[in-house]
Design a protein around this motif. Structure first.
Motif, PDB file in Angstrom:
ATOM      1  N   VAL A   3      76.841  97.020   7.102  1.00 10.16           N
ATOM      2  CA  VAL A   3      76.395  95.627   5.589  1.00 10.16           C
ATOM      3  C   VAL A   3      76.016  96.449   4.410  1.00 10.16           C
ATOM      4  O   VAL A   3      75.073  96.633   4.287  1.00 10.16           O
ATOM      5  N   VAL A   4      76.467  96.022   2.898  1.00  7.84           N
ATOM      6  CA  VAL A   4      76.559  96.229   1.835  1.00  7.84           C
ATOM      7  C   VAL A   4      76.594  95.457   1.063  1.00  7.84           C
ATOM      8  O   VAL A   4      77.119  94.448   0.772  1.00  7.84           O
ATOM      9  N   GLU A   5      75.120  95.067   0.497  1.00  8.39           N
ATOM     10  CA  GLU A   5      74.194  94.277  -0.463  1.00  8.39           C
ATOM     11  C   GLU A   5      72.923  94.751  -1.166  1.00  8.39           C
ATOM     12  O   GLU A   5      72.091  94.778   0.038  1.00  8.39           O
ATOM     13  N   ASP A   6      73.142  94.012  -2.356  1.00  4.05           N
ATOM     14  CA  ASP A   6      72.068  94.286  -2.971  1.00  4.05           C
ATOM     15  C   ASP A   6      70.437  94.296  -3.225  1.00  4.05           C
ATOM     16  O   ASP A   6      70.120  94.163  -3.039  1.00  4.05           O
ATOM     17  N   GLU A   7      71.024  92.719  -2.565  1.00  9.74           N
ATOM     18  CA  GLU A   7      69.891  91.503  -1.387  1.00  9.74           C
ATOM     19  C   GLU A   7      69.478  92.421  -0.998  1.00  9.74           C
ATOM     20  O   GLU A   7      69.950  92.026   0.083  1.00  9.74           O
ATOM     21  N   VAL A   8      68.128  92.729  -1.081  1.00 10.69           N
ATOM     22  CA  VAL A   8      67.322  93.121   0.488  1.00 10.69           C
ATOM     23  C   VAL A   8      67.666  92.497   1.347  1.00 10.69           C
ATOM     24  O   VAL A   8      67.528  92.789   2.383  1.00 10.69           O
ATOM     25  N   PHE A   9      67.048  91.436   0.504  1.00  8.19           N
ATOM     26  CA  PHE A   9      66.076  89.900   1.623  1.00  8.19           C
ATOM     27  C   PHE A   9      67.330  89.527   2.614  1.00  8.19           C
ATOM     28  O   PHE A   9      67.398  89.866   3.979  1.00  8.19           O
ATOM     29  N   LEU A  10      68.656  89.826   2.241  1.00  5.67           N
ATOM     30  CA  LEU A  10      70.086  88.734   2.790  1.00  5.67           C
ATOM     31  C   LEU A  10      70.343  90.432   3.852  1.00  5.67           C
ATOM     32  O   LEU A  10      71.081  90.001   4.597  1.00  5.67           O
ATOM     33  N   ALA A  11      70.280  90.667   2.799  1.00  6.43           N
ATOM     34  CA  ALA A  11      70.571  92.923   3.413  1.00  6.43           C
ATOM     35  C   ALA A  11      69.915  92.881   5.343  1.00  6.43           C
ATOM     36  O   ALA A  11      70.176  92.227   5.905  1.00  6.43           O
ATOM     37  N   GLU A  12      68.514  92.653   5.235  1.00  5.00           N
ATOM     38  CA  GLU A  12      67.875  92.850   6.198  1.00  5.00           C
ATOM     39  C   GLU A  12      68.058  91.283   7.228  1.00  5.00           C
ATOM     40  O   GLU A  12      68.322  91.816   8.098  1.00  5.00           O
ATOM     41  N   ALA A  13      68.274  90.617   6.916  1.00  3.70           N
ATOM     42  CA  ALA A  13      68.257  89.257   7.456  1.00  3.70           C
ATOM     43  C   ALA A  13      69.695  89.509   8.121  1.00  3.70           C
ATOM     44  O   ALA A  13      69.820  89.007   9.503  1.00  3.70           O
ATOM     45  N   LEU A  14      70.532  89.685   7.911  1.00  3.10           N
ATOM     46  CA  LEU A  14      72.317  90.152   7.779  1.00  3.10           C
ATOM     47  C   LEU A  14      71.870  91.198   9.412  1.00  3.10           C
ATOM     48  O   LEU A  14      72.851  91.178   9.900  1.00  3.10           O
ATOM     49  N   GLN A  15      71.671  92.271   9.118  1.00  2.00           N
ATOM     50  CA  GLN A  15      71.461  92.747   9.435  1.00  2.00           C
ATOM     51  C   GLN A  15      71.119  92.394  11.155  1.00  2.00           C
ATOM     52  O   GLN A  15      71.054  92.792  12.105  1.00  2.00           O
ATOM     53  N   ALA A  16      69.364  92.136  10.775  1.00  8.04           N
ATOM     54  CA  ALA A  16      68.734  91.809  11.936  1.00  8.04           C
ATOM     55  C   ALA A  16      69.687  90.311  13.165  1.00  8.04           C
ATOM     56  O   ALA A  16      69.639  90.646  14.685  1.00  8.04           O
ATOM     57  N   GLY A  17      70.249  89.953  12.108  1.00  6.19           N
ATOM     58  CA  GLY A  17      71.240  88.567  12.866  1.00  6.19           C
ATOM     59  C   GLY A  17      72.388  89.467  13.456  1.00  6.19           C
ATOM     60  O   GLY A  17      73.049  89.213  14.977  1.00  6.19           O
ATOM     61  N   LEU A  18      73.115  90.255  13.669  1.00 10.00           N
ATOM     62  CA  LEU A  18      73.923  91.325  13.827  1.00 10.00           C
ATOM     63  C   LEU A  18      73.361  91.925  15.380  1.00 10.00           C
ATOM     64  O   LEU A  18      74.177  91.590  15.889  1.00 10.00           O
ATOM     65  N   ARG A  19      72.316  92.660  14.821  1.00 10.65           N
ATOM     66  CA  ARG A  19      71.627  93.054  16.103  1.00 10.65           C
ATOM     67  C   ARG A  19      71.559  91.919  17.171  1.00 10.65           C
ATOM     68  O   ARG A  19      71.114  92.356  18.569  1.00 10.65           O
ATOM     69  N   HIS A  20      71.467  90.963  16.888  1.00 12.36           N
ATOM     70  CA  HIS A  20      70.752  90.133  17.845  1.00 12.36           C
ATOM     71  C   HIS A  20      72.118  89.421  18.649  1.00 12.36           C
ATOM     72  O   HIS A  20      72.064  89.630  19.531  1.00 12.36           O
ATOM     73  N   GLU A  21      73.434  89.271  18.072  1.00 14.04           N
ATOM     74  CA  GLU A  21      74.630  89.935  18.649  1.00 14.04           C
ATOM     75  C   GLU A  21      75.432  90.463  19.173  1.00 14.04           C
ATOM     76  O   GLU A  21      76.371  91.003  20.000  1.00 14.04           O
ATOM     77  N   ALA A  22      74.053  91.447  19.234  1.00 12.36           N
ATOM     78  CA  ALA A  22      74.742  93.251  19.688  1.00 12.36           C
ATOM     79  C   ALA A  22      75.762  93.498  18.621  1.00 12.36           C
ATOM     80  O   ALA A  22      76.432  94.719  19.533  1.00 12.36           O
ATOM     81  N   ILE A  23      75.002  93.793  17.935  1.00 10.13           N
ATOM     82  CA  ILE A  23      76.719  94.106  16.610  1.00 10.13           C
ATOM     83  C   ILE A  23      75.836  95.146  15.828  1.00 10.13           C
ATOM     84  O   ILE A  23      74.338  94.915  15.181  1.00 10.13           O
ATOM     85  N   ALA A  24      75.822  96.260  16.023  1.00 11.26           N
ATOM     86  CA  ALA A  24      74.698  97.772  15.446  1.00 11.26           C
ATOM     87  C   ALA A  24      75.204  97.652  14.347  1.00 11.26           C
ATOM     88  O   ALA A  24      77.233  97.542  13.577  1.00 11.26           O
ATOM     89  N   ALA A  25      73.873  97.511  13.564  1.00  6.51           N
ATOM     90  CA  ALA A  25      74.505  97.145  11.618  1.00  6.51           C
ATOM     91  C   ALA A  25      73.882  98.599  10.996  1.00  6.51           C
ATOM     92  O   ALA A  25      72.404  98.275  10.916  1.00  6.51           O
ATOM     93  N   ASP A  26      74.298  99.166  10.025  1.00  8.28           N
ATOM     94  CA  ASP A  26      73.713  99.738   9.374  1.00  8.28           C
ATOM     95  C   ASP A  26      73.870  98.678   7.676  1.00  8.28           C
ATOM     96  O   ASP A  26      74.731  98.086   7.690  1.00  8.28           O
ATOM     97  N   VAL A  27      72.805  99.446   7.149  1.00  8.69           N
ATOM     98  CA  VAL A  27      72.579  98.251   5.665  1.00  8.69           C
ATOM     99  C   VAL A  27      72.655  99.205   4.148  1.00  8.69           C
ATOM    100  O   VAL A  27      72.222 101.036   4.676  1.00  8.69           O
TER     101      VAL A  27
END
Length: 224
Positions: A3-27
């Motif tokens: 996930v390439v996103e400069d808005e920290v809150f959005l980036a971390e929310a996307l990362q958490a959501g993807l992990r919940h879907e069992a998708i490993a995500a870096d930021v």
């Protein structure tokens, strides 16, 4: 996933959501960091904000298209004009999502991209009497529906994509967990054990000492 996103809150929310879907995500929070991560990690897809600090998202997208053509790119932007969308596709983006967006739509679009893999990879995976549909998130054995957790599904998908090849614990951690996972964690071993129980007999998963795990078709019994 990256996930390439400069808005920290959005980036971390996307990362958490993807992990919940069992998708490993870096930021990555800027283009320079994104290019560094892309150079050393084997990503399947990149969710890329177009307007990011450092190296512009357009250049990151063009670099991915040129040097890593197998990596899918879903571009995010606040711009919804047709001209901007066309520009993104011309740079090599595979899909486009305008902010603000619903997380559910992002997941659906990523699943759809997964259905358009390189020609050598089949959208529906089969091994012995196993059948796994990554898009519908369904798995069956001999026609029996398998009720899998997200993590079990991710691990089984990795094993089936390897088509009998060995998948190391390191690869499991990288693909089904993320880069911050403790390399000494017992999570892959525990997940593999519970997955075996769900799959049932005869056992299709083989432990390769010192190497990892692989799928193996059960040996046929011979009559006396």
């Amino acid at each position: 996933m990256l996930v390439v996103e400069d808005e920290v809150f959005l980036a971390e929310a996307l990362q958490a959501g993807l992990r919940h879907e069992a998708i490993a995500a870096d930021v990555a929070f800027d283009g320079d960091e994104a290019l560094e991560r892309i150079a050393v990690n084997d990503y399947d897809a990149v969710v890329l904000d177009r307007d990011i600090p450092g190296t512009h998202g357009d250049i990151v997208c063009a670099t991915l298209s040129r040097e890593h053509p197998a990596v899918r790119v879903l571009m995010l932007t606040a711009a919804g004009r047709l001209r901007d969308k066309v520009g993104g596709f011309e740079l090599g983006a595979d899909d486009y999502l305008t902010k603000p967006f619903a997380f559910e739509e992002l997941i659906v679009r990523l699943r759809a991209l997964a259905r358009r893999p390189p020609a050598a990879v089949r959208p529906v995976l089969e091994f012995a009497d196993l059948r796994l549909d990554p898009y519908r998130r369904e798995a069956y054995r001999a026609g029996r529906y398998l009720k899998l957790t997200r993590k079990q599904f991710a691990v089984l998908e990795l094993l089936m994509r390897a088509a009998g090849g060995v998948v190391s614990a390191e690869t499991l951690l990288e693909k089904a967990w993320d880069e911050n996972a403790d390399p000494f964690t017992s999570a892959p071993r525990v997940t593999m054990s519970t997955l075996r129980k769900v799959l049932g007999e005869p056992d299709l998963i083989r432990t390769v000492s010192g190497a990892g795990y692989r799928l193996a078709a059960p040996e046929k019994s011979h009559g006396s």
